[in-house]
Design an enzyme around this catalytic site. Sequence first.
Site, mmCIF file in Angstrom:
data_model
loop_
_atom_site.group_PDB
_atom_site.id
_atom_site.type_symbol
_atom_site.label_atom_id
_atom_site.label_comp_id
_atom_site.label_asym_id
_atom_site.label_seq_id
_atom_site.Cartn_x
_atom_site.Cartn_y
_atom_site.Cartn_z
ATOM 1 N N ASP A 182 0.452 -2.167 -0.532
ATOM 2 C CA ASP A 182 1.710 -2.189 -1.287
ATOM 3 C C ASP A 182 1.473 -2.089 -2.793
ATOM 4 O OD1 ASP A 182 1.650 -3.616 1.196
ATOM 5 O OD2 ASP A 182 3.651 -4.412 0.836
ATOM 6 N N ASP A 242 3.500 -8.199 -7.085
ATOM 7 C CA ASP A 242 4.713 -7.396 -6.995
ATOM 8 C C ASP A 242 5.540 -7.419 -8.278
ATOM 9 O OD1 ASP A 242 4.361 -6.326 -4.434
ATOM 10 O OD2 ASP A 242 4.978 -8.213 -3.513
#
Length: 373
Positions: free
Chosen positions: A148, A87
Site C-alpha cells: 500500500d 498512510d
Amino acid sequence: MWSSAIEDAIEKVRKNIDRFGGRFPHVSMNGTYQLNNNDDWTNGFWSGMLWLCYEYTQDESFRIAATHTVEDFRRRFAAKTVLDHHDIGFLYSLSSKAQWIIDKDESARQLTLQAADLLLKRWRTGGGYIQAWGPVGDAQEGGRIIIDCLLNLPLLYWAEQQTGDSLYRQVAVMQADKTKRYLVRGDDSSYHTFFFDQMTGEPIGGATHQGYTNGSTWTRGQAWGVYGFALSYRYTKDPLYLETSKRMARYFLEHLPQDHVAYWDFNAPVSADTYRDSSASAIVAAGLQELLELMDKEDPERAYFQQGLLQSMTSLVQNYSTIGEDAEGLLKHGSYHVRGDLSPDDFMIWGDYFYLEALLRLQKGSRGYWYER
C-alpha cells in the site's frame, strides 16, 4: 454511460455532506457508512471526493465542505491523532495537497509539507525501509513494509519538487525499489507485506495481513502495485517502474472472473459465496488510465490494457454501482478485511473515491491529486 454515472455519484456525495455532518466515512455496515472524527487511515478519500466533485461542477458547496475537511486535517496533525503509520500520503495528498493544487492555498501547501516530513520520519535507517505501522522498534510491526505504501510515496516525490530537498525523493525511490524487489514475485503477483530485520535490513520473508494466505495474491495489494509503480514512473522516469506496473496490471487482468471485477484474493477458493472486492478493480481502473497515459503510443500492449479498462469500468457501472438507488455509497461489494470479518461485502470509501476518479478521467481526462497537473 460515464456521464450518467458521474452525475449520480455527485448527487450522492452532495447528500452525504449533510448525512455525515462533518464526520468522515470509513466502511459501511448494511449499507450505512461508519463515521469517525478523523482518526482513521481512510479519511482522505472523503476529502478527495469532495475536491473531485468541486472541480467537475464548480459548485461552491463542494469546495466549502472540502475546505472544512482540510481544517480538520490541520487539527489532526497538530494533535498527532493516530498518525503513527505510513498512510500519511493517503490522508494529506487527497486533502491539503488537493487544496494546494486547486486553490494554490499556501497554508495547505505548508501543511502538506509538514505531513511529508512526518512520513519521512518513518524511514528506518538500519533496516532501510519506511515502517508501515507502529512506533520505531515495535516488536511485532517494526520490520514490516506493505505494498500500500506505493500510494503514499507521491507525497514525498511532491515534497522534493516543492522544496528541492533531494532526501524526500531518495527515500521514496529506495522504498519503491525495495517494494519492487521483495513484494513483487517472479510471476508478477505480489505479497501484501514483507518483513526485514530491524537492525540490519536482512530480508525475513513475505506475509499477508488481509489476504487469503501468506503466499496468495490479495487483489487490493496487486491494485496498489499497478497504480503505485505507474506513479513512481511519472515522478522518476525509471523504466523499471513502468515495466513493473505493466506486469502487475497484466497479471490482474488475466486473473479476473468472467464479469471483469476481482474477487478479494486471486487465490481464494471460488464459490457462490466468495467475496468480491470492487474497490480493487476501481483502483486498477484509475491505475490503468495512468499507465496508458505514460506508455509509448506505439506500445503493442496498449490495446490490451485499454480493453481491460473498458471491460472493468463497464461492469463496475452496470453491475456494482448504486446508480438510481438512495444509497450512501457508490460501489457495492467492496471488501475490507475478509479474514478479520470487517465489512467484507459493503461500501468502502476508497472504492468510492477511485471509482469516481476513474470515471472523471474517462469522461473529462481529469486526474486525482497524486501529482501537480
